[in-house]
Write an enzyme that holds these catalytic residues in place. Structure first.
Site, mmCIF file in Angstrom:
data_model
loop_
_atom_site.group_PDB
_atom_site.id
_atom_site.type_symbol
_atom_site.label_atom_id
_atom_site.label_comp_id
_atom_site.label_asym_id
_atom_site.label_seq_id
_atom_site.Cartn_x
_atom_site.Cartn_y
_atom_site.Cartn_z
ATOM 1 N N SER A 254 -1.415 5.512 1.801
ATOM 2 C CA SER A 254 -1.321 5.127 2.843
ATOM 3 C C SER A 254 -1.734 4.223 3.036
ATOM 4 C CB SER A 254 -3.180 5.711 3.193
ATOM 5 O OG SER A 254 -4.094 4.344 3.045
ATOM 6 N N LYS A 255 -1.652 4.545 5.010
ATOM 7 C CA LYS A 255 -0.685 3.806 5.975
ATOM 8 C C LYS A 255 -1.688 1.809 5.793
ATOM 9 C CE LYS A 255 0.051 4.589 10.658
ATOM 10 N NZ LYS A 255 1.085 4.258 10.346
ATOM 11 N N ARG A 256 -2.407 2.139 5.226
ATOM 12 C CA ARG A 256 -3.018 0.319 5.203
ATOM 13 C C ARG A 256 -1.874 -0.280 4.038
ATOM 14 N NH1 ARG A 256 -6.847 3.143 2.235
ATOM 15 N NH2 ARG A 256 -6.090 2.010 -0.171
ATOM 16 N N GLY A 258 1.855 0.062 4.570
ATOM 17 C CA GLY A 258 2.669 -0.096 5.456
ATOM 18 C C GLY A 258 2.627 1.159 5.805
ATOM 19 N N GLU A 264 8.042 7.100 10.184
ATOM 20 C CA GLU A 264 8.076 5.780 10.198
ATOM 21 C C GLU A 264 9.308 5.281 9.450
ATOM 22 O OE1 GLU A 264 4.043 5.864 9.167
ATOM 23 O OE2 GLU A 264 3.670 3.537 10.080
#
Ligand code: GLU
Length: 501
Positions: A254-256, A258, A264
């Site tokens: 997930s986002k956390r 990276g 992105e």
């Protein structure tokens, strides 16, 4: 068997690694067996739907170079391929199940369902889902109430006391007790919209999908789908639930961890080839000992037998390594087009945003071989090459001095190197230039490295730089000599040589 697979994204979010992996594996599977890849937009969740996500979807996949054989944009005889254009169909099939007593009208208002949930939460009941209250309303009464306009949903009648079995190509035989399946889930909502389960099963059947390859998070929906196929009297497709993709902490990517969204990665300068190559390895193996694959090679080597059961771990470092490899494979022209936007933005040709002149663009393209092996992302080219487009700041005198040497010697060496410049600027290749430098150094009784140190500092402004001979070739003899002369006067005794001593 005709091989037909599908990628069925819901436009409720941006495309991320997991989604692309699912699409890619379906694509490779279809290609490996000469089958068809179908794109179906599952846009039944209108509250979370956003047109931007549809655009992001098309944009991402066209950038990645993954194409489908049938889909909203590609056409095909099983269309329309957008679920919101098929609502009538779902209604028809839901009613068919009601007719066959495999589904029923449920008149429970939303408030009742919420109350039920709240009561269960308060009493810490382990029961979840619907309590099947309307399951036993007589057919007659149900038809009358529905015909009288009473709001209702249509729920699937899960056969109780039985088990549902199916085979997963990766996970093997799976058996679920029906009592553990979501109790009588809604197929058609009170506003006439289908739920994911209904639309998904109806479409997979009507689109003649042979294999459903999807993320493992859908595994718990599969018993329900298998029950629905049986209720309709249809043959279920073959299932394959792909291994999860985790971050290096063992939690779902997930986002956390990276970047997770393809956008992105794209903004950060990852190349589509690198992403495809790396994503294709998340949970699958191909040829022993081979790391780099084109899309065609991946397709030629893909097979369900080579999927791994264990979760795949997403390694950003490995992805970066792939990016570096694909950057190294680019021609000068290709790499220049990739690096140019970042260079313009970084003000390599004047103020930020200023486009290069023809000559500057030619020099930039010619300079690509100097950085190809030294960058991980296209945006890094600009800083590495700034000295070619603007006079570098003169470094401290110490930078000109070879190891175990002194300023006086450095000055002598720079004087010697100066003589070599016209020839260096004229060579066509680095190889010729290096041989020349070696020979000239030997002739003068100095080490080639020592000869290069002050020259490099004078020309590039640093002890560490991209290849010097190539830089001189691009700068040209005249500019190179100007820089050397400036350095000579800066370093000469009596001149203000900064913090030289
Ligand atoms: N629309 C679902 C999703 O967003 C599809 C799941 C499936 O492949 O059945 O992932």
């Amino acid at each position: 068997m005709e091989i037909r697979v599908r990628y069925a994204p819901s436009p409720t979010g941006l495309q991320h690694i997991g989604g692309v992996r699912t699409a890619l594996f379906n694509y490779l599977f279809a290609r490996s067996l000469g089958g068809k890849m179908i794109l179906r937009l599952e846009d039944t969740d209108r509250t979370r739907y956003d047109e931007r996500f549809v655009e992001n979807f098309y944009d991402t996949f066209s950038w990645l170079g993954i194409h489908w054989d049938e889909g909203p944009d590609a056409g095909g005889e099983a269309g329309p391929y957008v679920q919101s254009e098929r609502f009538e169909l779902y209604r028809k099939y839901a009613l068919r199940l009601v007719d066959q007593n495999r589904a029923y009208y449920c008149f429970c208002p939303q408030e009742r369902l919420e109350r039920l949930r709240a009561e269960r939460a308060a009493s810490r009941s382990a029961e979840t889902g619907y309590d099947r209250r309307c399951r036993d309303i007589g057919t007659r009464e149900a038809w009358d109430r529905a015909a009288g306009g009473e709001a209702h949903t249509i729920r699937l009648k899960i056969p109780l006391g039985e088990s549902t079995r199916f085979h997963d190509s990766l996970l093997g035989d799976i058996e679920w007790k029906n009592d553990d399946v979501n109790p009588d889930p809604v197929l058609l909502k009170s506003d006439g919209f289908p739920t994911y389960h209904l639309a998904n099963v109806v479409d997979d059947h009507l689109m003649r999908i042979s294999h459903v390859m999807r993320a493992q998070e859908w595994l718990s929906s599969t018993p329900l789908h298998v029950i629905m196929y049986a209720a309709f009297g249809w043959e279920a497709p073959l299932f394959c639930h792909l291994p999860m993709v985790m971050g290096n902490d063992g939690k779902k990517l997930s986002k956390r961890h990276g970047a997770a969204g393809i956008d992105e990665f794209r903004r950060e300068g990852y190349l589509p080839e690198a992403l495809i190559n790396y994503i294709a390895l998340l949970g699958a193996s191909y040829v022993e000992g081979k790391d780099l694959y084109t899309l065609e090679e991946l397709a030629a080597n893909f097979s369900l037998e080579k999927l791994n059961k264990a979760p795949a771990v997403f390694d950003y470092k490995k992805l970066q390594w792939y990016n570096e490899q694909y950057i190294r494979m680019k021609s000068g022209g290709e790499l220049a087009s990739l690096c140019l936007p970042g260079a313009v933005e970084a003000g390599l040709f004047g103020e930020a945003g200023k486009a290069p002149s023809k000559a500057e663009e030619a020099a930039f393209t010619a300079a690509m071989p100097l950085v190809r092996e030294r960058i991980s992302f296209p945006a890094q080219a600009a800083e590495k090459l700034r000295y070619l487009f603007a006079e570098p700041q003169a470094p401290l005198a110490a930078e000109y001095i070879p190891k175990k040497s002194d300023l006086k010697t450095a000055l002598e060496l720079l004087g010697m190197a100066r003589e070599l410049v016209p020839a260096l600027a004229a060579f066509g290749t680095d190889g010729e230039a290096e041989t020349f430098i070696r020979e000239e150094a030997a002739r003068r009784g100095v080490k080639p490295g020592d000869l290069m140190t002050p020259l490099r500092a004078a020309v590039t402004g640093s002890r560490v730089s991209p290849p010097l001979a190539g830089s001189i070739r691009i700068l040209g003899a005249e500019k190179t000599l100007e820089r050397i002369d400036r350095a000579l006067s800066f370093l000469s005794p009596g001149a203000d040589s900064g913090k030289a001593d």
